[in-house]
Every structure is written in structure tokens, then in C-alpha cells.
Design a protein around this motif. Sequence first.
Motif, PDB file in Angstrom:
ATOM      1  N   GLN A   1       0.842  -1.151  -0.033  1.00 22.46           N
ATOM      2  CA  GLN A   1      -0.122   0.076   0.023  1.00 22.46           C
ATOM      3  C   GLN A   1       0.841   1.419  -0.022  1.00 22.46           C
ATOM      4  N   THR A   2       1.911   1.210  -0.774  1.00 18.83           N
ATOM      5  CA  THR A   2       2.563   2.663  -0.693  1.00 18.83           C
ATOM      6  C   THR A   2       1.737   3.463  -1.869  1.00 18.83           C
TER       7      THR A   2
ATOM      8  N   GLY B   1      -2.152   4.399  -2.094  1.00 20.57           N
ATOM      9  CA  GLY B   1      -3.483   4.107  -1.325  1.00 20.57           C
ATOM     10  C   GLY B   1      -3.696   3.788  -0.069  1.00 20.57           C
TER      11      GLY B   1
ATOM     12  N   VAL C   1      -3.933   4.621   3.429  1.00 22.66           N
ATOM     13  CA  VAL C   1      -3.861   6.006   4.078  1.00 22.66           C
ATOM     14  C   VAL C   1      -2.569   6.676   3.513  1.00 22.66           C
TER      15      VAL C   1
ATOM     16  N   GLU D   1       0.868   8.503   4.466  1.00 17.95           N
ATOM     17  CA  GLU D   1       1.745   8.142   5.457  1.00 17.95           C
ATOM     18  C   GLU D   1       2.726   9.351   5.692  1.00 17.95           C
TER      19      GLU D   1
ATOM     20  N   GLY E   1      -1.235   8.954  -0.749  1.00 25.55           N
ATOM     21  CA  GLY E   1      -2.492   8.810  -1.198  1.00 25.55           C
ATOM     22  C   GLY E   1      -3.368   8.095  -0.182  1.00 25.55           C
TER      23      GLY E   1
END
Length: 330
Positions: free
Chosen positions: A249-250, A252, A254, A256, A293
Amino acid sequence: MSSCCSPGGRAGHGDHAPAGAQLFSPSVPAKPSRASGHGHLEVAIPGGTFAMGDPFDEGYPADGEGPVHEVRISGFSIDTTAVSNAAFAAFVDATGYRTESELYGTSAVFHLAVQADAADILGTAAGTPWWLNVRGADWAHPAGPQSSWQDIPDHPVTQVSHTDALAYCAWAGRALPTEAQWEYAARGGMAQARYPWGNELHGTADDGAQLHRCNIWQGTFPTQNTLDDGFLTTAPVDSFEPNGYGLFQTSGNVWEWCADWFLPKYYKGCLAQGTVEDPAGPTIGRGRVMRGGSYLCHDSYCNRYRLAARSSNSPESASGNLGFRTVAPA
Ligand SMILES: [Ca+2]
Ligand SMILES: [Ca+2]
């Protein structure tokens, strides 16, 4: 105080990297994951040189995603996922730490996700009416007082400020990634790609259906989400396929937090220096960098789920779509 992205003109999408773009990519695969000591897996990322920034020129100009510049990164280790609610709960249990949202008494919740009495909805954020200021929203009650982290222990912790993230890191013997470390790891060895998996947003499933590779928004923002990817708000931290380094999840889910101050013109200064070694960002800025994102990103509204995309928020800000992952200090 709201996060996610500022409204702005839609950026064009080219299909390919510019002709003649110079490619840099570490070819050494990451070592297998091992326990990081704070409840998450981490992966050792080999040092190398990469092209940082947006080679497609499709970002919002005010974000300063370009120029592409060469960055040398020393080896480091990074969590394969965002820090989960369960991991953050362990920190709170051990320390009694109170987050900034708990001290303020309110935090920002996406309007379709709120779990609170009407009396606890105090208003909207200026310019972003889909963000509601909810009394009693905090990391343990991410959608408001009637929600609980215990229902979603494997989802990323949210409603945490930059200050809160640093407090967690200090307890865990970790650090926030620099923006350069984040992008280098997020690329997973793919040089100048738009996404962690390549340049096309969707894949094709075995049955021919459209394959979603990340948790963003489908439908009409901000009122109708068709849930094609399965999630209105957060997804478990290890859902969807990881990148070439094993990071999930890099794009979408949350945003970071990163360690750096945010200054849009920073990359211009980097380019002027030739190869920049382990850049730590500007010494002052408008806020702290956030990357990757979130579930609210949509092509029509905010295409900042691309690898090069950058945004920022003030250090005390917290919201339901902003979390963090950690690195081993150098
Ligand atoms: Ca979604
Ligand atoms: Ca993310």
C-alpha cells in the motif's frame, strides 16, 4: 486541519515515461522480512541510486513533484506495512500516551464514515466539506465515539498527528522515513514507474474482470463510492499485492507521514547539486510531508496515489486517512 488533497486542476496522464528518460534502479532484491520489534515485519532495502520525482509531469504544479533528480540512498530497513491499530494500542498501553486528537477532543472524519451522534458533529473543514470535525474522534475511535479500533485491529492507525507518530517511533526505537527513503522503498526497484506495480492503474483478473491493485475511490467523489476495490475507508494493512520490495500500500489506503518538512521547490535545489546523498528535506517548510494517497483519492479529484505525488499537513493535524510506517534509524 483536514488532510487529503486540495482541490485543483486535473493533471493529464501520459501512458509512458518520456522518451530518453534516464533510468536508475537498484537491481539487488530486498532481503526477506524479519521482525522489527514493534509488531510489524520490516524489510532491508539495499542502498542505491534512483531517479526521484515525477517523470510524467502530471502532478499538481504547486506540489513540486519535479524536477526528477538523482538521489543516492544508504541501506535501511522499513516496515512492510503501515503501523496498525493493534500496534499503536500496544504503544498506548505501555506508555499511557495521549494523542493530540484526544487532547483537542476532536478530529476529522470523512462524512460517509462518521459513527457519532449529530450533536458530536461540530462542523466541516473550510473548503473540504466532506471532512467533518467530530467530537470524540481519535485513534481509538477513528470514525467517532461510536467506532472502535478493536473492530479493525489490523487496519492502519489513523487520527495520529506527526507529533504522535514521532512519539510512537521513539517508544519503538524507530523513526519516520525521510521522503527520499519513502519514495525509494515505495518504488520497489521499478525505475520511474507511475505506480508500485507499473504504469497502468488497473490489471486484469483471471476471469477478465478489472483488477484493483490499491484502495482508492471509485465512483463520484465525495458522495458515491461504488466500492469496486472493496473498501469505503481503510483496508487491512496487508491487503492487495505488495511491491517488489514487499511493501504494501505505498499507493492508497492511508497517507503516510514522512520525517521531512515540505517545501515545493526543494527538488529544484536538489537537481542543482547533482547526485544528492540521503537528503533529509528542507530545514523549514509549510508542514510535514505525507506520501502515498488514501482511500479518498480519485483520478478526477486527487491523483496523488502515484509514487511521485507529494502532499503535506501541519504537524498537529490528524484525520481518518493519515497514518505512518516506520524505518530503522540509520
Ligand atoms: Ca476504496
Ligand atoms: Ca499508503
